[in-house]
Design an enzyme around this catalytic site. Structure first.
Site, short mmCIF file in Angstrom:
data_model
loop_
_atom_site.label_atom_id
_atom_site.label_comp_id
_atom_site.label_asym_id
_atom_site.label_seq_id
_atom_site.Cartn_x
_atom_site.Cartn_y
_atom_site.Cartn_z
N GLY A 53 0.84 -1.19 0.00
CA GLY A 53 0.00 0.00 0.00
C GLY A 53 0.88 1.24 0.00
CD GLN A 58 3.43 5.86 2.84
OE1 GLN A 58 2.47 5.32 2.29
NE2 GLN A 58 4.42 5.17 3.38
CB CYS A 104 5.38 2.13 7.54
SG CYS A 104 4.91 3.63 6.66
CG LEU A 105 6.55 0.92 1.37
CD1 LEU A 105 6.02 1.29 -0.01
CD2 LEU A 105 7.64 -0.13 1.25
CG HIS A 146 -0.41 1.29 7.23
ND1 HIS A 146 0.54 0.81 8.12
CD2 HIS A 146 0.24 2.16 6.42
CE1 HIS A 146 1.70 1.38 7.84
NE2 HIS A 146 1.56 2.20 6.82
CD GLU A 147 -1.21 2.62 2.73
OE1 GLU A 147 -0.77 3.79 2.75
OE2 GLU A 147 -0.47 1.63 2.86
CG HIS A 150 0.44 6.81 5.69
ND1 HIS A 150 1.56 7.30 6.32
CD2 HIS A 150 0.71 5.50 5.41
CE1 HIS A 150 2.47 6.32 6.43
NE2 HIS A 150 1.98 5.23 5.89
ZN ZN Z 1 2.88 3.40 5.83
#
Ligand code: ZN
Length: 182
Positions: A53, A58, A104-105, A146-147, A150
């Protein structure tokens, strides 16, 4: 398509997170070719980084859009491959409890046990401006939560009851329990 730069931050246990990932994103007003191109680039970036995701903030774009790609067989309870772009997504109902290892990226290799709802009812728009309404379960529900977090400047470790499981697993541990990395 073009690969974009994902904003990364240091370990929150030892360093202060810069405000870049803490901002509120604004609703998307125009669903146009520019937005569709951005979504394509986000898919390319997410796949290259082996994430499931990615949220627009981000990559430094404070707009309420997320992309999700869950490969086939990633979730044993729901083995179907899923591609999903959500514009202005909202969770309208949620239930059940689930705890799983998540990363998380924007925090490379950092993982922790994060409690989430087991299922979420979501509404939003797709890239043609059509209304979407569905229930997500399992890993899909986790990634959606999660997204959407953000988009509100909330990061996965904010959802942890305590940080005892937060850290960088040794390679052999990482193999035993694979983290969900949205
Ligand atoms: Zn993340």
């Amino acid at each position: 398509m073009a690969r974009l730069k994902v904003i990364t931050e240091p370990d929150p246990r030892y360093a202060k997170i810069s405000p870049r990932l803490r901002q509120q994103s604004v609703p998307v007003e125009n669903i146009d070719d520019k937005l569709r191109k951005l979504a394509e680039d986000m898919y390319e970036t997410m796949d290259a980084e082996h994430g499931v995701g990615l949220a627009a903030p981000q990559i430094g774009i404070l707009q309420r859009m997320v992309v999700i790609h869950i490969p086939a067989d990633y979730d044993e309870d729901d083995p179907e491959e899923r591609w999903l772009t959500l514009v202005n997504p909202e969770v309208i109902k949620a239930g059940g409890n689930d705890i799983a290892l998540e990363g998380c990226l924007s925090f490379p290799d950092l993982t922790g046990e994060v409690p989430r709802y087991k299922w979420v009812n979501v509404r939003g728009l797709d890239l043609n401006g059509q209304a979407l309404r569905f229930r997500g379960r399992g890993i899909l529900a986790r990634v959606i939560q999660h997204e959407i977090d953000h988009l509100n400047g909330v990061l996965f470790f904010d959802r942890m009851d305590d940080w005892s499981s937060l850290g960088y697993p040794a390679p052999e541990e990482a193999e035993e329990e694979e983290a969900v990395i949205p």
